[in-house]
Scaffold this active site. Structure first.
Site, PDB file in Angstrom:
ATOM      1  N   HIS A 118     -29.521   0.273  22.454  1.00  0.00           N
ATOM      2  CA  HIS A 118     -29.698   1.118  23.544  1.00  0.00           C
ATOM      3  C   HIS A 118     -28.395   1.787  22.707  1.00  0.00           C
ATOM      4  CE1 HIS A 118     -27.015  -2.219  24.593  1.00  0.00           C
ATOM      5  NE2 HIS A 118     -26.247  -1.353  25.458  1.00  0.00           N
ATOM      6  N   GLU A 127     -29.210   2.725  28.984  1.00  0.00           N
ATOM      7  CA  GLU A 127     -28.219   1.474  29.836  1.00  0.00           C
ATOM      8  C   GLU A 127     -28.261   2.010  31.087  1.00  0.00           C
ATOM      9  OE1 GLU A 127     -24.322  -2.082  30.093  1.00  0.00           O
ATOM     10  OE2 GLU A 127     -25.315  -1.603  27.984  1.00  0.00           O
ATOM     11  N   HIS A 172     -26.038  14.791  24.300  1.00  0.00           N
ATOM     12  CA  HIS A 172     -27.615  14.715  24.748  1.00  0.00           C
ATOM     13  C   HIS A 172     -28.095  13.513  24.239  1.00  0.00           C
ATOM     14  CE1 HIS A 172     -28.209  17.380  22.030  1.00  0.00           C
ATOM     15  NE2 HIS A 172     -29.666  15.889  21.683  1.00  0.00           N
ATOM     16  N   GLU A 227     -32.342  16.738  26.268  1.00  0.00           N
ATOM     17  CA  GLU A 227     -33.444  17.531  25.847  1.00  0.00           C
ATOM     18  C   GLU A 227     -34.785  17.118  25.514  1.00  0.00           C
ATOM     19  OE1 GLU A 227     -34.322  19.093  20.816  1.00  0.00           O
ATOM     20  OE2 GLU A 227     -32.361  17.748  21.182  1.00  0.00           O
TER      21      GLU A 227
END
Length: 173
Positions: A27, A93, A120, A166
């Site tokens: 994550h 998260e 990003h 993106e």
């Protein structure tokens, strides 16, 4: 560059150490000001499912874990879901520090203003043109539309905190 060339690029170890077998990039964490706005964006706009939530009232923050998965695969049992969530790739998260949503002047650094750092996250969609048309209809703010610049095969939208997302598709336009 071929895969062989990439794996022989200076500084790259051609074969990962055997001890890393089974490692999963699990994550990425983003701090968010208004959890209601962020959950709406990531679930309704981008299609994530909320798979886990952890509250830490004594420290005044909560964690929200989201994933782009088929809802049918999310275990119902809390312990099983928590273990499953730690084993899948691509979890987002969101960390919400309680009270930030009530401070009009509060904002998090999104990584793309001076001095740059974090850039990003990315979501792959089946049809980037259709996805961007939908984002337009939903009044999602764009950092870069498909037609902007030379890279006309990708777009960037902004979440409620200004983090860039993106948007790409796996096949050529």
């Amino acid at each position: 560059m071929s895969l062989h060339e990439l794996n022989t690029f200076p500084g790259v170890t051609a074969e990962p150490d055997a001890a890393t077998q089974g490692f999963v990039f699990n994550h990425t964490m983003l701090r968010v000001k208004d959890i209601t706005a962020s959950l709406d964006f990531y679930t309704r706009v981008l299609g994530f499912h909320l798979v886990d939530k952890r509250d830490f009232p004594e420290a005044e923050f909560s964690l929200y874990f989201l994933a782009l998965v088929d809802k049918a695969h999310i275990p119902q049992d809390d312990a099983a879901r928590h273990q499953w969530m730690k084993s899948i790739p691509g979890v987002l998260e969101l960390t919400h520090n309680h009270g930030t949503e009530n401070d009009a002047g509060f904002s998090y650094y999104n990584g793309n203003t001076d001095s740059r750092g974090f850039g990003h996250i990315c979501v792959s969609v089946p049809d980037v043109v259709a996805a961007c048309a939908r984002f337009e209809q939903l009044n999602v703010p764009f950092q870069k539309r498909l037609q902007d610049g030379r890279m006309n095969h990708l777009a960037f939208v902004k979440d409620p905190d200004g983090y860039w997302v993106e948007i790409i598709q796996p096949t050529p336009l």
